[in-house]
Design an enzyme around this catalytic site. Structure first.
Site: not given
Ligand code: UDP
Length: 383
Positions: A349, A178, A278, A299, A174, A248
């Protein structure tokens, strides 16, 4: 089958778009929503004390490459331009996400050009025999051990409650990696936030004379329904009779403060021993508004119990086997279409929810016209 009346269970994005499209085609649609608001988990509400628009169930940023979906949401809300960026705290340092040139230079204390950084990271990657199968293999193959351990290992362990070697590679795919200075979180053509929030947008989608909406009313079976579109959890529809599909859930702690608490909308926390995944500071989602005070949300993720709100389908080996059994059960049912994130047990999404709901409504209308069987799912759950 001559269907003139449809019940939609759930007024989240999928349910709302399906209800609207079926009503537009002349069907009578009754929508039952157990919560006291529409929009499901993208619900937004103004905090009465500060006036800040709060993403009540976690941050939602609309991003898509799908022009039809973008036109659809813009017909129901005034979208403001917004470009999402994320920071992550690891130890006592703050880095830019997704991994980009600044992240790499900062972590290794170097000052590389894009080409140098790419060669440097490539040299550290660990390629498995064959395609990467797990999250960990995927991460090591893409970015090598240092970046993986700093930014992904601990966060993912907290988010999913299991070691990254037990998770599928697709979760990591996902996120982009870069070697340029571009720190946009999403690589899509269209991105924005509705000025009045997602709840107003979903209310507008549902605002049609053919739609009869009942809030705070759980769907309870309707013997008169000609057809049911069910957007609740697939296993809940069957009374969990085969067991519970794993999810989850998230715990949110909302706080108010003066001024602001961080300089970005979302701050991730990469360390496994920091309990939150986060912190979201909501007013950064609306830079066109001015607020002296602020609302911020801590969260955390944990396993979903029977009374919790399901967010992320776990979809490991055990859940996939159970899902296959529920899919078979669903296929033996008549008069029901299972739709959306919960109905198909997939992480979706917002733009994907809308795309699939539009396609599903078209499939329902085509089946009705042709006297053909109704679709069982809005999209294949096992795909
Ligand atoms: N992820 C991570 N560190 C981060 C952000 C994302 O390891 O700082 C990993 C984590 O396993 C997450 C996945 O990347 O479930 C996808 O991230 P995304 O931001 O798409 O998750 P969402 O915001 O949809 O929960």
């Amino acid at each position: 089958m001559a269907v003139d009346r449809v019940i939609v269970a759930g007024a989240g994005l999928s349910g709302a778009v399906l209800a609207r499209e079926l009503a537009e085609a002349g069907l009578g649609v009754t929508v039952f929503e157990s919560r006291d608001h529409v929009a499901g988990n993208c619900h937004t509400a103004r905090d009465p004390e500060t006036g800040v628009l709060v993403h009540v169930y976690g941050p939602h940023i609309f991003h898509t490459d799908d022009a039809e979906v973008w036109d659809y949401v813009n017909a129901h809300a005034r979208f403001m331009p917004y470009r999402h960026t994320v920071r992550t705290t690891v130890g006592d340092r703050v880095f830019s996400l997704p991994v980009n040139l600044a992240t790499i230079n900062a972590l290794f204390g170097l000052d590389m050009t894009p080409d140098e950084a790419e060669a440097f990271v490539r040299a550290r990657t660990v390629q498995p025999d064959g395609p990467p199968r797990t999250f960990e293999e995927q991460a090591l193959a893409m970015i090598g051990p240092e970046l993986y351990e700093a930014f992904f290992k601990g966060y993912t362990q907290k988010q999913w409650g299991v070691h990254p070697r037990d998770l599928p590679a697709a979760i990591l795919k996902r996120l982009p990696v870069r070697f340029t200075a571009d720190d946009s979180y999403f690589p899509h053509r269209f991105e924005g936030i509705p000025k009045d929030g997602y709840t107003a947008m979903v209310a507008s989608i549902l605002d049609h004379p053919g739609v009869d909406l009942h809030l705070s009313t759980p769907f309870d079976g309707d013997p008169d329904a000609a057809h049911l579109v069910y957007t609740g959890p697939l296993d809940a529809y069957f009374g969990h009779r085969l067991g519970r599909l794993g999810y989850r859930t998230l715990d949110f702690e909302h706080h108010r403060a003066e001024g602001r608490v961080q300089d970005c909308a979302v701050m991730n926390f990469g360390d496994v021993d920091v309990p939150q995944t986060r912190i979201t500071e909501h007013k950064h989602f609306a830079p066109w508004e001015r607020h002296d005070r602020t609302v911020w949300t801590r969260e955390r993720a944990r396993d979903c119990g029977p009374d919790d709100i399901p967010y992320y389908p776990i979809r490991l080996v055990r859940e996939k086997a159970l899902l296959a059994d529920y899919v078979a059960l669903a296929r033996s049912e008549t008069g029901v279409t299972f739709a959306g994130r919960l109905g198909t047990y997939r992480y979706l999404d917002m733009d994907r929810c809308i795309r699939e709901a539009l396609d599903c409504a078209r499939a329902i209308l085509a089946a009705r016209r042709d006297g053909a069987p109704m679709p069982v799912f809005s999209a294949p759950p096992l795909g």
